[in-house]
Write a protein that holds these residues in place. Structure first.
Motif, PDB file in Angstrom:
ATOM      1  N   PRO B  93     -11.989  28.412 -17.964  1.00  0.00           N
ATOM      2  CA  PRO B  93     -11.944  29.092 -19.259  1.00  0.00           C
ATOM      3  C   PRO B  93     -11.406  28.127 -20.325  1.00  0.00           C
ATOM      4  CG  PRO B  93     -11.026  30.488 -17.557  1.00  0.00           C
ATOM      5  CD  PRO B  93     -11.257  29.140 -16.932  1.00  0.00           C
ATOM      6  N   THR B  94     -12.098  28.068 -21.452  1.00  0.00           N
ATOM      7  CA  THR B  94     -11.737  27.100 -22.487  1.00  0.00           C
ATOM      8  C   THR B  94     -10.285  27.240 -22.914  1.00  0.00           C
ATOM      9  OG1 THR B  94     -13.934  27.592 -23.262  1.00  0.00           O
ATOM     10  CG2 THR B  94     -12.638  26.118 -24.605  1.00  0.00           C
ATOM     11  N   ILE B  95      -9.839  28.478 -23.026  1.00  0.00           N
ATOM     12  CA  ILE B  95      -8.486  28.705 -23.520  1.00  0.00           C
ATOM     13  C   ILE B  95      -7.463  28.104 -22.566  1.00  0.00           C
ATOM     14  CG2 ILE B  95      -8.242  30.993 -22.457  1.00  0.00           C
ATOM     15  CD1 ILE B  95      -7.072  30.117 -25.945  1.00  0.00           C
ATOM     16  N   VAL B  96      -7.798  28.102 -21.271  1.00  0.00           N
ATOM     17  CA  VAL B  96      -6.894  27.522 -20.277  1.00  0.00           C
ATOM     18  C   VAL B  96      -6.854  26.006 -20.423  1.00  0.00           C
ATOM     19  CG1 VAL B  96      -6.455  27.255 -17.826  1.00  0.00           C
ATOM     20  CG2 VAL B  96      -7.311  29.424 -18.696  1.00  0.00           C
ATOM     21  N   ALA B  97      -8.024  25.420 -20.644  1.00  0.00           N
ATOM     22  CA  ALA B  97      -8.074  23.976 -20.851  1.00  0.00           C
ATOM     23  C   ALA B  97      -7.214  23.596 -22.053  1.00  0.00           C
ATOM     24  CB  ALA B  97      -9.523  23.541 -21.071  1.00  0.00           C
ATOM     25  N   VAL B  98      -7.318  24.387 -23.107  1.00  0.00           N
ATOM     26  CA  VAL B  98      -6.536  24.112 -24.313  1.00  0.00           C
ATOM     27  C   VAL B  98      -5.039  24.163 -24.001  1.00  0.00           C
ATOM     28  CG1 VAL B  98      -5.891  25.037 -26.554  1.00  0.00           C
ATOM     29  CG2 VAL B  98      -8.302  24.878 -25.922  1.00  0.00           C
ATOM     30  N   MET B  99      -4.629  25.187 -23.244  1.00  0.00           N
ATOM     31  CA  MET B  99      -3.213  25.302 -22.888  1.00  0.00           C
ATOM     32  C   MET B  99      -2.741  24.101 -22.094  1.00  0.00           C
ATOM     33  SD  MET B  99      -1.825  28.974 -22.090  1.00  0.00           S
ATOM     34  CE  MET B  99      -0.315  28.094 -22.222  1.00  0.00           C
ATOM     35  N   GLY B 100      -3.568  23.679 -21.145  1.00  0.00           N
ATOM     36  CA  GLY B 100      -3.213  22.528 -20.327  1.00  0.00           C
ATOM     37  C   GLY B 100      -3.069  21.273 -21.167  1.00  0.00           C
ATOM     38  N   LEU B 101      -3.992  21.094 -22.107  1.00  0.00           N
ATOM     39  CA  LEU B 101      -3.940  19.916 -22.963  1.00  0.00           C
ATOM     40  C   LEU B 101      -2.696  19.939 -23.842  1.00  0.00           C
ATOM     41  CD1 LEU B 101      -7.705  19.641 -23.876  1.00  0.00           C
ATOM     42  CD2 LEU B 101      -6.366  18.001 -22.556  1.00  0.00           C
ATOM     43  N   ILE B 102      -2.339  21.143 -24.316  1.00  0.00           N
ATOM     44  CA  ILE B 102      -1.134  21.236 -25.140  1.00  0.00           C
ATOM     45  C   ILE B 102       0.098  20.864 -24.307  1.00  0.00           C
ATOM     46  CG2 ILE B 102       0.389  22.850 -26.360  1.00  0.00           C
ATOM     47  CD1 ILE B 102      -2.090  24.245 -27.402  1.00  0.00           C
ATOM     48  N   ALA B 103       0.085  21.311 -23.043  1.00  0.00           N
ATOM     49  CA  ALA B 103       1.232  21.013 -22.184  1.00  0.00           C
ATOM     50  C   ALA B 103       1.376  19.507 -21.946  1.00  0.00           C
ATOM     51  CB  ALA B 103       1.090  21.749 -20.855  1.00  0.00           C
ATOM     52  N   VAL B 104       0.246  18.802 -21.921  1.00  0.00           N
ATOM     53  CA  VAL B 104       0.319  17.361 -21.664  1.00  0.00           C
ATOM     54  C   VAL B 104       0.458  16.569 -22.955  1.00  0.00           C
ATOM     55  CG1 VAL B 104      -0.927  15.379 -20.742  1.00  0.00           C
ATOM     56  CG2 VAL B 104      -0.947  17.537 -19.502  1.00  0.00           C
ATOM     57  N   PHE B 105      -0.365  16.928 -23.953  1.00  0.00           N
ATOM     58  CA  PHE B 105      -0.421  16.117 -25.166  1.00  0.00           C
ATOM     59  C   PHE B 105       0.278  16.766 -26.362  1.00  0.00           C
ATOM     60  CE2 PHE B 105      -4.123  14.907 -22.627  1.00  0.00           C
ATOM     61  CZ  PHE B 105      -3.994  13.534 -22.612  1.00  0.00           C
ATOM     62  N   GLY B 106       0.770  17.991 -26.208  1.00  0.00           N
ATOM     63  CA  GLY B 106       1.350  18.727 -27.338  1.00  0.00           C
ATOM     64  C   GLY B 106       2.677  18.134 -27.802  1.00  0.00           C
ATOM     65  N   ARG B 107       3.273  18.807 -28.781  1.00  0.00           N
ATOM     66  CA  ARG B 107       4.469  18.265 -29.423  1.00  0.00           C
ATOM     67  C   ARG B 107       5.561  17.964 -28.408  1.00  0.00           C
ATOM     68  NH1 ARG B 107       5.986  22.157 -33.704  1.00  0.00           N
ATOM     69  NH2 ARG B 107       3.811  21.816 -34.191  1.00  0.00           N
ATOM     70  N   SER B 108       5.817  18.928 -27.497  1.00  0.00           N
ATOM     71  CA  SER B 108       6.848  18.665 -26.489  1.00  0.00           C
ATOM     72  C   SER B 108       6.211  18.416 -25.122  1.00  0.00           C
ATOM     73  CB  SER B 108       7.811  19.853 -26.421  1.00  0.00           C
ATOM     74  OG  SER B 108       7.068  21.038 -26.221  1.00  0.00           O
ATOM     75  N   GLY B 109       4.976  17.928 -25.153  1.00  0.00           N
ATOM     76  CA  GLY B 109       4.262  17.670 -23.901  1.00  0.00           C
ATOM     77  C   GLY B 109       4.726  16.396 -23.230  1.00  0.00           C
ATOM     78  N   TRP B 110       4.167  16.166 -22.027  1.00  0.00           N
ATOM     79  CA  TRP B 110       4.599  15.025 -21.223  1.00  0.00           C
ATOM     80  C   TRP B 110       4.401  13.698 -21.959  1.00  0.00           C
ATOM     81  CZ3 TRP B 110       1.741  16.814 -16.153  1.00  0.00           C
ATOM     82  CH2 TRP B 110       2.362  17.975 -15.690  1.00  0.00           C
ATOM     83  N   VAL B 111       3.253  13.549 -22.582  1.00  0.00           N
ATOM     84  CA  VAL B 111       2.934  12.271 -23.213  1.00  0.00           C
ATOM     85  C   VAL B 111       3.904  11.975 -24.346  1.00  0.00           C
ATOM     86  CG1 VAL B 111       1.219  11.042 -24.600  1.00  0.00           C
ATOM     87  CG2 VAL B 111       0.506  12.292 -22.551  1.00  0.00           C
ATOM     88  N   ASN B 112       4.136  12.965 -25.193  1.00  0.00           N
ATOM     89  CA  ASN B 112       5.008  12.733 -26.335  1.00  0.00           C
ATOM     90  C   ASN B 112       6.461  12.537 -25.914  1.00  0.00           C
ATOM     91  OD1 ASN B 112       3.259  12.552 -28.463  1.00  0.00           O
ATOM     92  ND2 ASN B 112       3.112  14.777 -28.700  1.00  0.00           N
ATOM     93  N   GLN B 113       6.877  13.216 -24.846  1.00  0.00           N
ATOM     94  CA  GLN B 113       8.223  12.977 -24.325  1.00  0.00           C
ATOM     95  C   GLN B 113       8.368  11.529 -23.886  1.00  0.00           C
ATOM     96  OE1 GLN B 113       9.090  15.875 -21.305  1.00  0.00           O
ATOM     97  NE2 GLN B 113       9.267  17.542 -22.779  1.00  0.00           N
TER      98      GLN B 113
END
Lengths: 230, 516
Positions: B93-113
């Motif tokens: 589901p697209t919305i799930v992909a979006v959530m996952g991407l936010i978790a990785v690339f979002g403001r407090s996501g893994w990448v930004n940390q």
């Protein structure tokens, strides 16, 4: 009696004419080069190929309006004569009732026919578990159940070795005698024709020639047949 | 008789599908009336739609080539699993992909940390780059699979011939791989371009604003917020023209590689040297990380909250499952009827074939707007939300399922058509004894596909729904929008579980009952 009344089969550059008749219960070999139209001739009788003009008649009745399943015909194809996902018994049952809602008597009939063609106890097997010869037997067993007055063989035993093929022809002979069927058998092998058929139809150069008695025909072949035999 | 019955049913289904696709369109055009000029914002949306789709498609294909090449020429533990995984994002589901991407690339996501920890500036996942990132995430696997298929379609004999002629790797590339890529890439690119063209859920969640609004999103905003139906209709017309144009182009551009049929042996690509190995390892590792990271993030974040999801989530899940099952049933019946009729290859087959692919030239929001306009004078649109969703889901998944069934239906006809006819096997008996058992495998797979697509669809429902008719993807989106991210992750996990579960169950059923 099966009669071709000035029948013309045509598709693109292909053209085949036939204008003759053959009595019920006869054994006829259909011989000729590849691509001459032997299979198409059988397909026209079975209802898979509509003539461009002329008629095919059985006992004086035009077959044109009848769908393949409604014709007085059983046809054995080169392959795919059995549905691979159904058991042998189910495949035979289709010959009695296409929706397979068989009565007890019909089931018994299937078992008896299996026994008769040497497939006793194999009714629950799938076709993949049978040998080539056994598949041929099963297809003939269904022809026996259907008991239609015309049996068309479009080289169903072409892939079998000589001994097995001879066995199959003997079984065809039995089936034909029992059902009184007219048999038209496509073959490449003059030996098959001489062993089995009293009549031979030569299909070549756009024409299905009228049936000729097999022995004299091969003893003194006309030029067209000579060209084929080489 | 059997044939005519099949044709009549096929023609009926074709007429219904054509009506479902074309009537809303007529309603849209009717409403738009005289063609109004594009407002500034609309032109911007059109421009953004085009360039983000082009960039997304280009990037997906470009990045897919090294991954596909590595998968084609390396044998390693987990290769099969990775290729299977490449199929998953299509069902995700697209919305799930979006959530996952936010978790990785979002403001407090893994990448930004990580970036912040070493003192680098952080990235943002919102806006145009976020939309493109999400599109690449969802479509890279599709591109990999299409290109990998191209690689595997090169007969092993060609590689053996190349080896026996002493080709260097560069020559193999030049004579075998590049022609294949030339044939496969335009098709893959075009397909992904169309998918990104009708992007709605991603633009809704990651885009928005003047710089990152797609036409689909603009349609939604016009209906939902401005209630400007004329403008929505005009935008829907633009969107339809765009999709129809590109869909028509695709059928012309997409060519098949001119390699003859091989003998079906496994490809024998042999590549030596440390550099190619390093490139392949890097490609596979990067792809696996990029695709698995967001999925893992959802699982990690969502799992704790799974036990305490609010009742509204469960109610929405129930509605979604019901919608998915009904859509699946209808899609399956319609696709089967069309595929069987077209396989009969009688008069009208070409028309029916065209109708089955017609929905590809439209979009969920165009259909939705049209249906909205059609029902709005008589019924409150929100009362029909789920029914309309079912209709749109059926229309949108029909071309895929039909495409799956058609070749199999043709094989069925070629192999057993005459035998069935000569045995007078027809109608329902034929369907029960022959067609269904022999088509069970593609039917199961198609049903799984339709169910998963329908389950995860967040499109037209956003246009119609009220709280009482929200589906699970819409609830997830709502939770995200109100920053209840843990609950959203839990609901997203539930959504993925149901989507994949439905797909797996149908596919398993098909394989189990497949005739052998």
């Amino acid at each position: 009696m099966l009669r071709f009344d000035k029948m013309v089969l045509a598709q693109d550059a292909f053209r085949l004419t036939a204008d003759w008749e053959v009595p019920a219960g006869a054994r006829v070999a259909v011989i000729g080069p590849s691509g001459a139209g032997k299979s198409t001739l059988l397909a026209a009788i079975a209802g898979f190929f509509a003539p461009q003009s002329g008629r095919v008649l059985w006992q004086g009745k035009d077959l044109a309006p009848a769908s393949p399943g409604a014709r007085p015909v059983t046809i054995l194809f080169q392959d795919q004569n059995l549905f691979p996902h159904l058991t042998v018994a189910q495949n035979l049952g289709l010959g009695l009732r296409p929706d397979l809602r068989l009565s007890a008597a019909q089931c018994a009939q299937v078992t008896a026919v299996l026994d008769r063609v040497g497939l006793a106890g194999m009714g629950t097997r799938k076709p993949a578990q049978l040998s080539g010869g056994q598949i041929g037997r099963a297809a003939l067993a269904r022809a026996l159940l259907r008991a239609r007055p015309v049996l068309l063989l479009d080289e169903p035993f072409a892939a079998l070795g000589p001994a097995l093929k001879a066995e199959m022809l003997a079984l065809v002979e039995e089936v034909a005698t029992e059902t009184g069927a007219l048999v038209l058998m496509v073959t490449h092998d003059p030996a098959d024709a001489r062993a089995f058929a009293e009549w031979t139809v030569l299909v070549t150069e756009g024409m299905a020639h009228p049936p000729a008695p097999t022995e004299p025909l091969f003893a003194d072949p006309p030029p067209a047949l000579q060209a084929y035999l080489g | 008789m059997a044939r005519s019955a099949v044709s009549v049913i096929g023609a009926g289904v074709a007429a219904a599908v054509a009506a479902l696709v074309l009537l809303p369109l007529v309603a849209v055009l009717w409403r738009a009336g005289v063609w109004p000029a594009l407002a500034t914002g609309d032109a911007q949306a059109l421009w953004f739609t085009l360039w983000q789709a082009a960039v997304s498609a280009g990037l997906s294909c470009l990045l897919a080539v090294p991954v596909a090449r590595a998968l084609a020429r390396r044998q390693f533990f987990g290769r099969g699993a990775l290729i299977t995984l490449m199929g998953a994002p299509f069902l995700l589901p697209t919305i799930v992909a979006v959530m996952g991407l936010i978790a990785v690339f979002g403001r407090s996501g893994w990448v930004n940390q990580g970036l912040a920890a070493v003192g680098l500036p952080t990235l943002t996942v919102y806006g145009a780059q976020g939309v493109i990132l999400a599109h690449v995430f969802l479509n890279l696997p599709l591109a990999v699979r299409m290109i990998l298929q191209g690689w595997q379609a090169i007969p092993a004999e060609r590689f053996r011939l190349a080896e026996s002629l002493g080709f260097a790797p560069a020559q193999v590339t030049r004579h075998l791989e590049r022609p294949m890529l030339r044939a496969v890439l335009p098709g893959a690119c075009a397909v992904i371009f169309v998918i990104c063209l009708t992007s709605f859920a991603i633009a809704l969640t990651l885009g928005g604003g003047p710089g990152a609004t797609t036409v689909e999103l603009a349609i939604y905003q016009a209906v939902r917020f401005d209630f400007n139906l004329g403008r929505a209709a005009m935008l829907a017309g633009v969107q339809f023209l765009l999709c129809a144009l590109v869909a028509t182009l695709i059928w012309r551009v997409v060519a098949t590689p001119g390699f003859g049929a091989g003998l079906g042996r496994a490809p024998v690509l042999r590549v030596q040297g440390a550099l190619p190995l390093a490139i392949d390892v890097l490609a596979i590792a990067a792809a696996a990380l990029f695709l698995l990271g967001p999925l893992c993030a959802i699982a990690l974040r969502g799992a704790p909250g799974l036990g305490e999801l609010p009742p509204a989530v469960w109610a929405a899940a129930g509605r979604s499952v019901a919608v998915a099952l009904i859509s699946t049933l209808l899609t399956l019946v319609a696709s089967l009827a069309l595929a069987l009729s077209v396989a009969e290859a009688q008069r009208g087959a070409a028309v029916m074939d065209g109708v089955a692919l017609l929905p590809l030239a439209t979009s969920g929001l165009v259909l939705g707007t049209g249906l909205f306009l059609l029902v709005q004078p008589w019924v409150l649109p929100s009362r029909l939300a789920l029914g309309v969703t079912v209709a749109v889901n059926v229309a949108l998944s029909l071309p895929f399922v039909y495409r799956l069934l058609l070749p199999e239906a043709r094989v069925l006809r070629a192999d057993y058509g005459r035998l069935s006819e000569s045995l007078h096997l027809q109608g329902l008996a034929w369907l029960r004894l022959i067609a269904l058992p022999r088509l069970a495998r593609p039917l199961g797979f198609g049903a799984g596909l339709a169910a998963a697509l329908s389950m995860g669809d967040l499109g037209v429902i956003a246009l119609f729904a009220s709280d009482q008719s929200a589906t699970l993807p819409l609830v997830v989106q709502g939770l995200m929008a109100s920053y209840r991210l843990d609950t959203a992750a839990g609901a997203a996990l539930l959504l993925v579980g149901i989507s994949f579960g439905l797909f797996w169950a149908f596919d398993f059923w098909g394989r189990r009952h497949a005739a052998v």
